[in-house]
Design an enzyme around this catalytic site. Sequence first.
Site, PDB file in Angstrom:
ATOM      1  CB  SER A   1      -0.033  -7.979  -1.109  1.00  0.00           C
ATOM      2  OG  SER A   1      -0.871  -8.800  -0.322  1.00  0.00           O
TER       3      SER A   1
ATOM      4  CD  GLU B   1     -10.305   3.219   0.405  1.00  0.00           C
ATOM      5  OE1 GLU B   1     -10.237   4.457   0.303  1.00  0.00           O
ATOM      6  OE2 GLU B   1      -9.558   2.448  -0.242  1.00  0.00           O
TER       7      GLU B   1
ATOM      8  CE  LYS C   1      -4.150  -1.893   0.097  1.00  0.00           C
ATOM      9  NZ  LYS C   1      -5.028  -1.799  -1.085  1.00  0.00           N
TER      10      LYS C   1
END
Lengths: 257, 397
Positions: free
Chosen positions: B377, B110, B88
């Site tokens: 990830s 969010e 991210k």
Amino acid sequence: MSRIKNAFENKKAFIGFLTAGDPSIEKTEEFIYKLIEGGADLIEIGIPFSDPIAEGPVIQSANIRSLSGGTRISHLFELVENVRKNTEIPLVFLTYINTVFKYGTEEFFKKCNESGIDGIIIPDLPFEEKAEIKESAEKYDVDIISLIAPTSEDRIKLIAKESQGFVYVVSSMGVTGMRSEIKTDLESIVESVRKYTDNPIAIGFGINSPEQAEKYSKLADGVIVGSAIVKIIEEHKEDSGKYLKEYAEKMKSAMKN
Amino acid sequence: MSDLNNGRYGIHGGQYVPETLMNEIHHLEECYEFYKNDKEFNDELESLLKEYAGRPSLLYYAEKMTKDLGGAKIYIKREDLNHTGSHKINNVLGQVLMAKKMGKTRVIAETGAGQHGVATATAAALLGLECEIFMGREDTERQKLNVYRMELLGAKVHAVTSGTQTLKDAVNETMREWVSRVHDTHYVLGSVMGPHPFPMIVRDFQSVISKEAREQILEKEGRLPLAVVACVGGGSNAMGMFYNFINDKEVKLIGCEAGGKGVDTFETAATMATGKLGIFHGMKSYFCQDDDGQIAPVYSISAGLDYPGVGPEHAYLRDSGRAEYVPITDDEAVEAFEYIAKTEGIICAIESAHAVAHVMKTAKNYSKDDIIIICLSGRGDKDVSAIAKYRGVDINE
């Protein structure tokens, strides 16, 4: 003349919104008549949606109550058919685009036409994406009501020129809901909308008191009230009828001053 | 490259947002087109990615897994080793830096699992912007640690109590907040979803994953992989992992979505397997929904994959047959979570474990000359207590 134009003919229009199916479809039908008795000139029927992103907490809750009660899209068309048996008042749907798309756009507008819907407001379908529904809406004679926001600026011309029915001027930033104060310079927005269209202009978002109704009906051709009506229904549930009539009377008479 | 035309990927994408946001997203698109080609911006971003986030991330040869599974040669792209513990950070450094240059003083976002929220709070702390995060109330319970982490970083966390109280509702609430205050606020969307230009911006910032992975595998092996595998919720790490391999037609692109308790149950978040074409959250794509178009209350053990839609470019990659998408159940993901911990000594995010699970199931079908790259990830610290609970162990005091 289209039914929508009738709402603004020689008068300021009081436009009432309610969420269909809250607390039941039968009650929605009764409440529509009560609003009309109280003086409403146009009724905006909200189709409940699981994720109403343009709505504040009051109307969000009404959507949840309606869906929890089992409201289906088919019930909405039945409701409109029934209301049409008793009144010629203009009726518009407020819906999110996924509802129309999933139903089948052409079929949706065909049903609107057959049941007696005059216009449609889709808060998540901006000017650029209008092609999604334009052909079907035109074919079945349903006006696409355009929204103009405090941030629209140079887009006002674009939107107003292609507007149909009436122009919905969003009074404030944010979602629907009652506001004690509206800070937007609505006068200049209304003025620029008038430059590009002869369609009537109604102001909505945040309006709830007779004082606001008086003030904004002087500025525009009508006012739209949603959350305040839905709040009455939240409070009085099945027994809301007489309160809705009283409220509509109060608002409507403020607009005659 | 993908068929991007006016924010469209095939029939998918578009800009289905309230009028109030239209000028802002047009402005964002203009700014992005400018900064994308601006040397100063790119130098700054590259330096942040290198000096602060720790890029390039490692491409690790998982030798034990390879031997144990007895098939393809398995490499792992270690996005879990980035600062803040997931991919991210790649996107938020780009977006927050751009927001600052656009003159914004506040960012909102969010978050599902909390990884995107933590990354946004981190970038906002570093670059000196105010930060507010919207997170479903149920997710704030599942991911308490990340809530506190965001608060430590100076962000305000709002627990969203509307709807299903998960990622979808967090997006609704962030949209509502953005509509209320757009002049000084940038919405740092965390995945390759939402209205154009977000799917493009997030994909571009995440494409560093496949840019590096492609170079790294060519350097280590002298050839391209047979397949790249990534988990898909909205689809940002997968899009980042796929992007620079799209033109290498021989490389299979495989996305693993959250099957939950199975795609034949209602407790699933497998959009590609069970969703239908729709328009929601600003985009046309596939969504889990009922016959009336009401968005379905989806379910997954993984808060980060617990989303009823998928990014429009993924929908296009599926339509065109370029990528394939497979559902992985909770059970399979938890098993993979435990497997990679014991085999490779890596505690990965439960989201990433969905990709690991697919490779566990299929590696043996390939020869030892075939290479598979898994995009790992994120790291799994945040999931440890939930997995313990899943196994009937209560590790909370």
